[in-house]
Design a protein around this motif. Structure first.
Motif, mmCIF file in Angstrom:
data_model
loop_
_atom_site.group_PDB
_atom_site.id
_atom_site.type_symbol
_atom_site.label_atom_id
_atom_site.label_comp_id
_atom_site.label_asym_id
_atom_site.label_seq_id
_atom_site.Cartn_x
_atom_site.Cartn_y
_atom_site.Cartn_z
ATOM 1 N N LEU A 22 -6.745 4.801 -9.312
ATOM 2 C CA LEU A 22 -5.582 4.242 -8.596
ATOM 3 C C LEU A 22 -4.369 5.109 -8.928
ATOM 4 C CD1 LEU A 22 -4.376 1.949 -6.845
ATOM 5 C CD2 LEU A 22 -3.936 0.698 -8.987
ATOM 6 N N LEU A 23 -3.724 5.617 -7.913
ATOM 7 C CA LEU A 23 -2.613 6.568 -8.125
ATOM 8 C C LEU A 23 -1.304 6.008 -7.562
ATOM 9 C CD1 LEU A 23 -4.462 9.788 -6.894
ATOM 10 C CD2 LEU A 23 -4.283 8.922 -9.245
ATOM 11 N N VAL A 24 -0.231 6.478 -8.212
ATOM 12 C CA VAL A 24 1.116 6.157 -7.683
ATOM 13 C C VAL A 24 1.348 7.037 -6.479
ATOM 14 C CG1 VAL A 24 3.589 6.145 -8.122
ATOM 15 C CG2 VAL A 24 1.996 5.460 -9.927
ATOM 16 N N LYS A 25 1.704 6.406 -5.400
ATOM 17 C CA LYS A 25 1.908 7.147 -4.165
ATOM 18 C C LYS A 25 3.391 7.405 -3.885
ATOM 19 C CE LYS A 25 0.931 6.676 0.804
ATOM 20 N NZ LYS A 25 0.378 5.769 1.848
ATOM 21 N N ASP A 26 4.208 6.464 -4.192
ATOM 22 C CA ASP A 26 5.654 6.578 -3.865
ATOM 23 C C ASP A 26 6.471 6.010 -5.025
ATOM 24 O OD1 ASP A 26 7.922 7.159 -2.487
ATOM 25 O OD2 ASP A 26 7.653 5.668 -0.890
ATOM 26 N N ARG A 27 7.771 6.300 -4.981
ATOM 27 C CA ARG A 27 8.694 5.848 -6.049
ATOM 28 C C ARG A 27 8.682 4.333 -6.137
ATOM 29 N NH1 ARG A 27 14.125 4.217 -5.795
ATOM 30 N NH2 ARG A 27 15.189 4.387 -7.833
ATOM 31 N N VAL A 79 -1.640 -6.098 -5.011
ATOM 32 C CA VAL A 79 -2.174 -4.967 -4.252
ATOM 33 C C VAL A 79 -3.613 -5.300 -3.814
ATOM 34 C CG1 VAL A 79 -2.592 -2.489 -4.241
ATOM 35 C CG2 VAL A 79 -0.774 -3.447 -5.684
ATOM 36 N N GLU A 80 -3.937 -4.884 -2.627
ATOM 37 C CA GLU A 80 -5.273 -5.126 -2.079
ATOM 38 C C GLU A 80 -5.989 -3.789 -1.844
ATOM 39 O OE1 GLU A 80 -4.681 -7.284 1.481
ATOM 40 O OE2 GLU A 80 -3.987 -9.105 0.466
ATOM 41 N N ALA A 81 -7.338 -3.839 -2.099
ATOM 42 C CA ALA A 81 -8.204 -2.681 -1.797
ATOM 43 C C ALA A 81 -9.360 -3.184 -0.926
ATOM 44 C CB ALA A 81 -8.748 -2.051 -3.068
ATOM 45 N N ILE A 82 -9.772 -2.402 -0.002
ATOM 46 C CA ILE A 82 -10.818 -2.824 0.943
ATOM 47 C C ILE A 82 -11.892 -1.735 1.048
ATOM 48 C CG2 ILE A 82 -9.581 -1.932 2.963
ATOM 49 C CD1 ILE A 82 -10.622 -4.358 4.505
ATOM 50 N N VAL A 83 -13.106 -2.225 1.125
ATOM 51 C CA VAL A 83 -14.241 -1.331 1.371
ATOM 52 C C VAL A 83 -15.063 -1.910 2.526
ATOM 53 C CG1 VAL A 83 -14.426 -0.447 -0.968
ATOM 54 C CG2 VAL A 83 -15.629 -2.533 -0.378
ATOM 55 N N LYS A 84 -15.777 -1.051 3.150
ATOM 56 C CA LYS A 84 -16.610 -1.470 4.278
ATOM 57 C C LYS A 84 -18.091 -1.211 3.950
ATOM 58 C CE LYS A 84 -13.081 -0.468 7.757
ATOM 59 N NZ LYS A 84 -12.773 0.303 8.983
ATOM 60 N N SER A 85 -18.863 -1.830 4.810
ATOM 61 C CA SER A 85 -20.332 -1.626 4.766
ATOM 62 C C SER A 85 -20.939 -1.962 3.410
ATOM 63 C CB SER A 85 -20.715 -0.194 5.170
ATOM 64 O OG SER A 85 -20.278 0.116 6.469
ATOM 65 N N PRO A 86 -20.964 -3.112 2.951
ATOM 66 C CA PRO A 86 -20.359 -4.275 3.630
ATOM 67 C C PRO A 86 -18.854 -4.347 3.342
ATOM 68 C CG PRO A 86 -21.434 -4.986 1.631
ATOM 69 C CD PRO A 86 -21.721 -3.501 1.752
ATOM 70 N N LEU A 87 -18.206 -5.077 4.190
ATOM 71 C CA LEU A 87 -16.752 -5.265 4.075
ATOM 72 C C LEU A 87 -16.449 -6.153 2.877
ATOM 73 C CD1 LEU A 87 -13.946 -4.833 5.309
ATOM 74 C CD2 LEU A 87 -14.356 -6.885 6.682
ATOM 75 N N LYS A 145 0.822 -1.217 0.000
ATOM 76 C CA LYS A 145 0.000 0.000 0.000
ATOM 77 C C LYS A 145 0.846 1.252 0.000
ATOM 78 C CE LYS A 145 -0.702 0.316 5.014
ATOM 79 N NZ LYS A 145 -1.724 0.392 6.099
ATOM 80 N N LYS A 146 2.137 1.090 0.308
ATOM 81 C CA LYS A 146 3.016 2.273 0.317
ATOM 82 C C LYS A 146 3.238 2.840 -1.076
ATOM 83 C CE LYS A 146 7.595 1.389 0.226
ATOM 84 N NZ LYS A 146 8.920 1.134 0.812
ATOM 85 N N TYR A 147 3.011 1.976 -2.080
ATOM 86 C CA TYR A 147 3.287 2.441 -3.430
ATOM 87 C C TYR A 147 2.060 3.056 -4.111
ATOM 88 C CZ TYR A 147 7.517 -0.392 -2.838
ATOM 89 O OH TYR A 147 8.686 -0.913 -2.367
ATOM 90 N N PHE A 148 0.832 2.750 -3.571
ATOM 91 C CA PHE A 148 -0.369 3.163 -4.291
ATOM 92 C C PHE A 148 -1.360 3.823 -3.339
ATOM 93 C CE2 PHE A 148 1.380 -0.519 -6.487
ATOM 94 C CZ PHE A 148 1.521 -0.032 -7.766
ATOM 95 N N ASP A 149 -2.219 4.575 -3.977
ATOM 96 C CA ASP A 149 -3.307 5.230 -3.238
ATOM 97 C C ASP A 149 -4.497 5.368 -4.197
ATOM 98 O OD1 ASP A 149 -4.689 6.421 -1.226
ATOM 99 O OD2 ASP A 149 -3.458 8.262 -1.171
#
Length: 584
Positions: A80-85, A102-110, A68-72
């Protein structure tokens, strides 16, 4: 389970977990070039995951997991954006495929979404060698076709951006052989195409360039120092094949005469030279000199003698110290120049030590040889007799001379000559020698016996005994031996004594010249008589001279007085008788 019944809490949690762990069969894959700037859009994740953009913020849509350090994500757009080098080489090294889970998470529902982001390689690395330069030691005896491995270049990029080619700087000795068949990386070898010569080029500097497959390509270089190792392939060479020097024969021992010098283009012991004499003929003249094995200095070891040897030829060898030694040689001519160190030598080759006194002018007495072993003016000799004699030295041929009569000889004046002959050269200073030759003058019968006077008057008293030596005649003859042996003889007489012959009155002894009376002289009967005596030598032919001998008889009182009668015409003696009584 019945409708309207609430499920137990544990079952609900289990179902939640199972739902989270479920992965969609059709996984979303993105790609992004490494080193993309932060904020670069990788893709629209919400759209691809079929999420309602309006609910993203409410449901807390976010990137999770280890990468997750590389993406946001942009919760307003779902991008999906590049976050770090992102450095592909750091993440995947040189793997052919580099992707991030890479993993993405959403809630309600999870809910949990997994997707893959492939990191596309960018040509952001330059090929490089681990060391900036290498040294290759290659023997100059290496054969053409011989190969030499080279270091590989390293490029952190992979695939097309990795090292694809090598290039060697232009040179006449080496070519490049690149191998990549079946290899994951490309490697290169140098191949010798032309023989090396250390003496011409001991160091060859080459540059190996490695390039990748980028466009434009990037490259790195390696400096290659080819040190050409020496083999003993060069013969020592003298500066000149013939050395010449002139040395006076009085040069002191230990004095340097000349230096010889040879060069060997090899290095190390292959180029280290040792000098020595070559004396295969056991020439003793070589032993007159010595040579310094290191410097090539030739010095005098023994005394020089121009007269013994005026030129010495030395053969000098220069040999290297390589494993298989190689050598060459030169010639050294040492001319030993003369100094005036030898006086002339006079030798009598033939001599008539006894010479007749009647020898004519030009008569050869002896033969001389005068030698002076010195050279040039030092050996030019003048020969002469230093004392005044009736002889002279005559040059007959080169150093041969004759001693000849140059004046009248007279044994009776000089019977022996000691000739001092001197020979002097023309050196500076001049040297000379002398020789004394004794010449004896032999007698010839050239002198007649000589009486002191031509007339000899001999006074003899009368009445001397018969046989008495009246007188001794002497005649001088300067000749010797038989030529000076004198005999006496009576050659004439006169008749003053009447009829008596001289031979009956006196006798002359032949060998002594004694005049011996043969009778007693009587003055009253014979007052004088004369005869001639001849003195004759025993030479051949004999020579003689005469003397007139006058014998004068001296009176003695040997008669009583006698009174004679008056004179008679007839000369007779008269007598008278005188009386005894006559008056006085």
């Amino acid at each position: 389970m019945g409708r309207g019944k609430t499920l137990p809490t544990w079952i609900y949690n289990l179902l939640f977990v199972l739902r989270i762990l479920m992965v969609a069969e059709a996984q979303t894959v993105y790609s992004i070039v490494e080193e993309s700037s932060p904020g670069t859009v990788v893709g629209n994740l919400a759209k691809d995951l079929q999420l309602d953009i309006l609910e993203l913020e409410k449901r807390h849509f976010q990137i999770s997991g280890p990468n997750k350090k590389y993406f946001d994500v942009n919760i307003k757009t779902g991008a999906l954006l590049v976050k770090d080098r992102i450095d592909r080489e750091e993440l995947c090294a040189r793997k052919a495929k580099c992707s991030l889970e890479v993993e993405a998470i959403v809630k309600s529902p999870l809910n949990l979404y997994r997707f893959e982001v492939q990191i596309v390689d960018a040509n952001d690395n330059t090929p490089s060698f681990r060391i900036p330069e290498i040294d290759l030691n290659v023997s100059e005896s290496a054969f053409t076709g011989e190969k030499f491995a080279l270091p590989k270049a390293f490029d952190a990029d992979a695939g097309v951006y990795s090292v694809k080619a090598y290039k060697l700087s232009h040179n006449e000795h080496f070519a490049l052989d690149v191998q990549n068949a079946g290899d994951p990386t490309v490697s290169a070898e140098m191949v010798l195409q032309k023989p090396l010569d250390r003496e011409k080029q001991p160091l060859i500097k080459l540059t190996l360039t490695a390039t990748d497959g980028g466009k434009p390509a990037k490259s790195g270089t390696l400096l290659i120092n080819v040190n050409v190792e020496d083999v003993n392939d060069n013969i020592p060479v003298f500066d000149k094949p013939l050395y010449k020097v002139r040395v006076p024969e009085n040069t002191p021992l230990g004095r340097a005469v000349i230096f010889v010098h040879a060069r060997d283009l090899d290095e190390g012991i292959n180029g280290e030279i040792q000098y020595s004499f070559i004396n295969q003929d056991n020439d003793n003249n070589v032993n007159t000199f010595s040579i310094n094995a290191i410097t090539g200095e030739i010095t005098i070891k023994d005394e020089l003698d121009h007269e013994r040897t005026n030129v010495v030829e030395l053969r000098v060898q220069a040999k290297d110290r390589g494993t298989s030694t190689r050598a060459s040689h030169c010639k050294v001519l040492i001319e030993i120049t003369d100094i005036n160190d030898n006086p002339p030598e006079i030798s009598v080759t033939s001599l008539d030590s006894v010479l007749r006194e009647d020898a004519p002018l030009g008569t050869m007495v002896g033969l001389l040889t005068v030698k002076d072993p010195d050279a040039d003016k030092n050996g030019v000799v003048q020969v002469k007799i230093i004392n005044a004699t009736p002889f002279k030295i005559k040059n007959t041929y080169k150093n041969h001379y004759s001693l000849v009569v140059d004046g009248a000889l007279d044994r009776e004046k000089v019977s022996e000559y000691n000739l001092t002959i001197t020979a002097m050269d023309e050196g500076l200073p001049p040297l000379s020698s002398t020789s004394v030759i004794t010449v004896h003058v032999s007698d010839v019968n050239d002198n007649a016996p000589r009486f002191k006077e031509r007339v000899s008057n001999i006074f003899v008293k009368e009445n001397r005994p018969v046989g008495d030596v009246v007188y001794t005649l002497t005649a001088d003859d300067p000749d010797v031996d038989e030529n000076g042996k004198v005999t006496f003889s009576v050659i004439s007489n006169n008749n003053n004594q009447g009829n008596n012959n001289v031979a009956s009155v006196v006798d002359v002894k032949a060998d002594t010249g004694e005049i011996i009376s043969l009778q007693s002289f009587n003055y009253e009967e014979l007052k004088t008589f004369q005869f001639m005596v001849q003195a004759t030598d025993s030479g051949v032919p004999p020579l003689s001279s005469n003397v007139t001998v006058n014998i004068l008889i001296l009176d003695e009182n040997d008669n009583n007085p006698t009174i004679l009668a008056p004179y008679s015409e007839h000369g007779s003696v008269n007598s008278e008788t005188i009386p005894y009584s006559a008056e006085p």
